[in-house]
Write an enzyme that holds these catalytic residues in place. Structure first.
Site, PDB file in Angstrom:
ATOM      1  N   ARG A   1       0.863  -1.192   0.000  1.00 11.94           N
ATOM      2  CA  ARG A   1       0.000   0.000   0.000  1.00 11.94           C
ATOM      3  C   ARG A   1       0.892   1.232   0.000  1.00 11.94           C
ATOM      4  NH1 ARG A   1      -2.559   0.394   5.130  1.00 11.94           N
ATOM      5  NH2 ARG A   1      -1.176   2.136   5.521  1.00 11.94           N
TER       6      ARG A   1
ATOM      7  N   GLU B   1       4.903   7.084   2.362  1.00 13.81           N
ATOM      8  CA  GLU B   1       5.683   5.844   2.497  1.00 13.81           C
ATOM      9  C   GLU B   1       5.018   4.770   1.659  1.00 13.81           C
ATOM     10  OE1 GLU B   1       5.499   4.354   6.512  1.00 13.81           O
ATOM     11  OE2 GLU B   1       3.328   4.306   6.542  1.00 13.81           O
TER      12      GLU B   1
ATOM     13  N   ASN C   1       4.145   0.657   2.151  1.00 20.39           N
ATOM     14  CA  ASN C   1       4.120  -0.461   3.114  1.00 20.39           C
ATOM     15  C   ASN C   1       4.189  -1.762   2.338  1.00 20.39           C
ATOM     16  OD1 ASN C   1       3.183   1.106   5.693  1.00 20.39           O
ATOM     17  ND2 ASN C   1       1.834   1.784   4.058  1.00 20.39           N
TER      18      ASN C   1
ATOM     19  N   SER D   1      -2.614  -2.854   5.936  1.00 23.14           N
ATOM     20  CA  SER D   1      -3.927  -3.222   6.476  1.00 23.14           C
ATOM     21  C   SER D   1      -5.065  -2.374   5.916  1.00 23.14           C
ATOM     22  CB  SER D   1      -3.894  -3.127   8.002  1.00 23.14           C
ATOM     23  OG  SER D   1      -3.557  -1.816   8.381  1.00 23.14           O
TER      24      SER D   1
ATOM     25  N   LYS E   1      12.343   2.824   5.107  1.00 21.73           N
ATOM     26  CA  LYS E   1      12.417   4.275   4.868  1.00 21.73           C
ATOM     27  C   LYS E   1      13.735   4.650   4.194  1.00 21.73           C
ATOM     28  CE  LYS E   1       8.554   5.028   7.218  1.00 21.73           C
ATOM     29  NZ  LYS E   1       8.207   3.639   7.467  1.00 21.73           N
TER      30      LYS E   1
ATOM     31  N   LYS F   1      12.239  10.431  10.308  1.00 20.31           N
ATOM     32  CA  LYS F   1      11.606   9.105  10.260  1.00 20.31           C
ATOM     33  C   LYS F   1      12.600   7.998  10.593  1.00 20.31           C
ATOM     34  CE  LYS F   1       7.962   9.760   6.902  1.00 20.31           C
ATOM     35  NZ  LYS F   1       7.335   9.112   5.759  1.00 20.31           N
TER      36      LYS F   1
ATOM     37  N   GLU G   1       7.592   0.631  11.037  1.00 17.30           N
ATOM     38  CA  GLU G   1       6.235   0.633  10.486  1.00 17.30           C
ATOM     39  C   GLU G   1       5.253   0.630  11.647  1.00 17.30           C
ATOM     40  OE1 GLU G   1       5.948   1.067   7.347  1.00 17.30           O
ATOM     41  OE2 GLU G   1       8.094   0.795   7.082  1.00 17.30           O
ATOM     42  N   GLY G   2       3.964   0.796  11.309  1.00 18.67           N
ATOM     43  CA  GLY G   2       2.925   0.617  12.319  1.00 18.67           C
ATOM     44  C   GLY G   2       2.366   1.913  12.869  1.00 18.67           C
TER      45      GLY G   2
ATOM     46  N   ARG H   1      -7.872   7.598   4.904  1.00 18.47           N
ATOM     47  CA  ARG H   1      -7.898   7.718   6.356  1.00 18.47           C
ATOM     48  C   ARG H   1      -7.799   9.197   6.726  1.00 18.47           C
ATOM     49  NH1 ARG H   1      -2.833   4.262   7.558  1.00 18.47           N
ATOM     50  NH2 ARG H   1      -2.308   5.359   5.643  1.00 18.47           N
TER      51      ARG H   1
END
Length: 476
Positions: free
Chosen positions: A126, A145, A147, A152, A307, A366, A370-371, A452
């Site tokens: 994604r 970024e 992923n 998800s 990253k 950064k 992740e997350g 989002r």
């Protein structure tokens, strides 16, 4: 951004309360669900996943640009994963100082030395963007970024269009309700998993979802599981400790976990250091990587999403390495890059440090994580750079231009939260899915999108982290 909703609706408290009730019930009907925080491993008590009351306007041209570049990003990630020299070079400074990336890299090196057991590659990723607001009011797409592991919300995003269509109809906005795009990432992502399972060639073998200890977001997974079961593909859910205790390879390197042959390992875990709670978890990761099972992602694709790799790709001439005779593709990808800067030791890294300390509000620091919720801003950015500027520790980070989206107003619907107008920022994610066997790419698709939205008071963090909420783009 939600200013397209007239004030007489936005400011009508009684109407907003009614619409919020309708919206929550519709979310429950559509299956936009999460387990509650207090009992994250039981479905006895569930609630709606947090979402916006109204969809958010997104310029159509920018939305279509994000969809159009996705297959090129899929190809880029896949090519990076097949270029060990590039990964070695790109991550050399990072693995000196970042233990988590170093451990992943050691597994990658071990697999290179032993030779990959499986030639089938499955990638589900994604790419996340924000719209940078120019001085002249124009919006440009800038990648935050990509992923490449455990991307998800493809499942719940598939259930969101119906929620906002219904809310808009009830609000008397029929024409707008018809402008919400169809979106079914669950089907697109599952289609790629199904293709990999088919190529593996054993009807008895299962797709194993490698899952976390706390499974609040299980319904997002279930949407994909259901798509696989529709195709008569069996799925199982296992944690790292299950693989440690019951996982083994047979002489042909077939992976068995708890007596099940595993055709595909789909990682929905394993992207953060705290996911590896013991040495056994690292051993389990290595066991899966060594196996004949198709890994989503395999270790080199996982590393391609770091990253540091993102920052190196923004250097002049680097994209051309992967697309030597495709200047148009290079241009399409490069157009989405924000400014990215190295913090490696040396004059270039020194210049980055000085630039960031002189104007900290222009940048984001950064780490290789992740997350959500890991990025560093403002005074904290200054503190970290002051502490690390003379040491190699700074190479664990990259610096990026801060993207400045135009805020809009919306209501964020959350369990037990007051109903109030928030100033909001949105992030657009685009799902990619590809399957390759040996040299042959058999599938390369854009699989859908995810919008989002979060209150502008939060710098960082996603839906799973409890900061952002689910949304839909309303194309304008």
């Amino acid at each position: 951004m939600a200013q397209w909703i007239p004030d007489e609706i936005m400011m009508d408290g009684a109407l907003i309360e009614d619409l919020a009730e309708v919206a929550k019930d519709e979310a429950l009907l559509q299956g936009v669900l999460m387990r509650i925080q207090e009992s994250s491993n039981s479905s006895e008590l569930v609630t709606y996943a947090a979402f916006t009351l109204f969809p958010t306007p997104v310029p159509k041209a920018v939305f279509l640009q994000a969809l159009a570049v996705q297959t090129h990003y899929n190809t880029l990630v896949d090519k990076i994963s097949q270029d060990p020299d590039f990964l070695q070079e790109a991550l050399a400074s990072t693995i000196e100082v970042d233990d988590f990336t170093a451990r992943l890299f050691r597994i990658h090196q071990q697999i290179l030395k032993e030779g990959k057991a499986q030639s089938i590659v499955l990638g589900l990723n994604r790419s996340d963007y924000m719209l940078d607001q120019g001085e002249d009011g124009s919006s440009s797409l800038k990648q935050i970024e990509i992923n490449t592991i455990a991307a998800s919300f493809g499942g719940l995003a598939s259930r969101m269009p119906g929620v906002h269509r219904h809310v808009l109809k009830v609000a008397g906005k029929l024409e707008e309700s018809q402008r919400i795009q169809d979106n079914n990432p669950a089907s697109g992502l599952a289609g790629a998993v199904a293709k990999a399972w088919e190529l593996y060639g054993s009807e008895r073998a299962a797709v194993m979802f490698l899952v976390e200890e706390s499974q609040r977001n299980i319904f997002d997974h279930r949407c994909m599981e259901r798509e696989l079961w529709k195709r008569n593909i069996p799925t199982i859910r296992k944690r790292f400790d299950h693989v440690s205790k019951t996982g083994s390879l047979d002489p042909d390197k077939k992976l068995f976990v708890d007596g099940h042959e595993v055709a595909v390992v789909y990682f929905r875990n394993g992207y953060m250091p705290q996911n590896y709670i013991s040495e056994q978890a690292w051993d389990a990761r290595l066991l899966m990587e060594r196996s004949l099972a198709v890994k989503c992602p395999d270790i080199s694709t996982h590393l391609a999403g770091t990253k540091k790799v993102q920052q190196v790709l923004a250097r002049p001439g680097v994209l051309e390495r992967f697309f030597p005779d495709q200047p148009r593709v290079v241009e399409q990808i490069r157009a989405t890059f924000a400014g990215l800067y190295t913090l490696d030791m040396g004059p270039e890294g020194d210049k980055t440090v000085a630039m960031a300390l002189a104007a900290p509000d222009r940048f984001v620091l950064k780490p290789q994580r992740e997350g959500g919720g890991n990025n560093i801003y403002g005074s904290e950015l200054c503190r970290v750079l002051q502490a690390t500027k003379g040491t190699t520790d700074r190479a664990a980070y990259i610096l990026m231009d801060k993207v400045r989206p135009a805020p809009g107003q919306n209501y964020l619907l959350r369990r037990d939260a007051p109903l109030k107008i928030s100033n909001c920022l949105s992030e657009l994610g685009v799902f990619g899915a590809y399957v390759r066997r040996g040299e042959d790419t058999l599938m390369n698709e854009c699989a859908g999108h995810l919008l989002r939205t979060k209150s502008s008071e939060h710098s960082d963090g996603g839906v799973a982290a409890g900061v952002a909420v689910l949304d839909n783009p309303l194309l304008v």
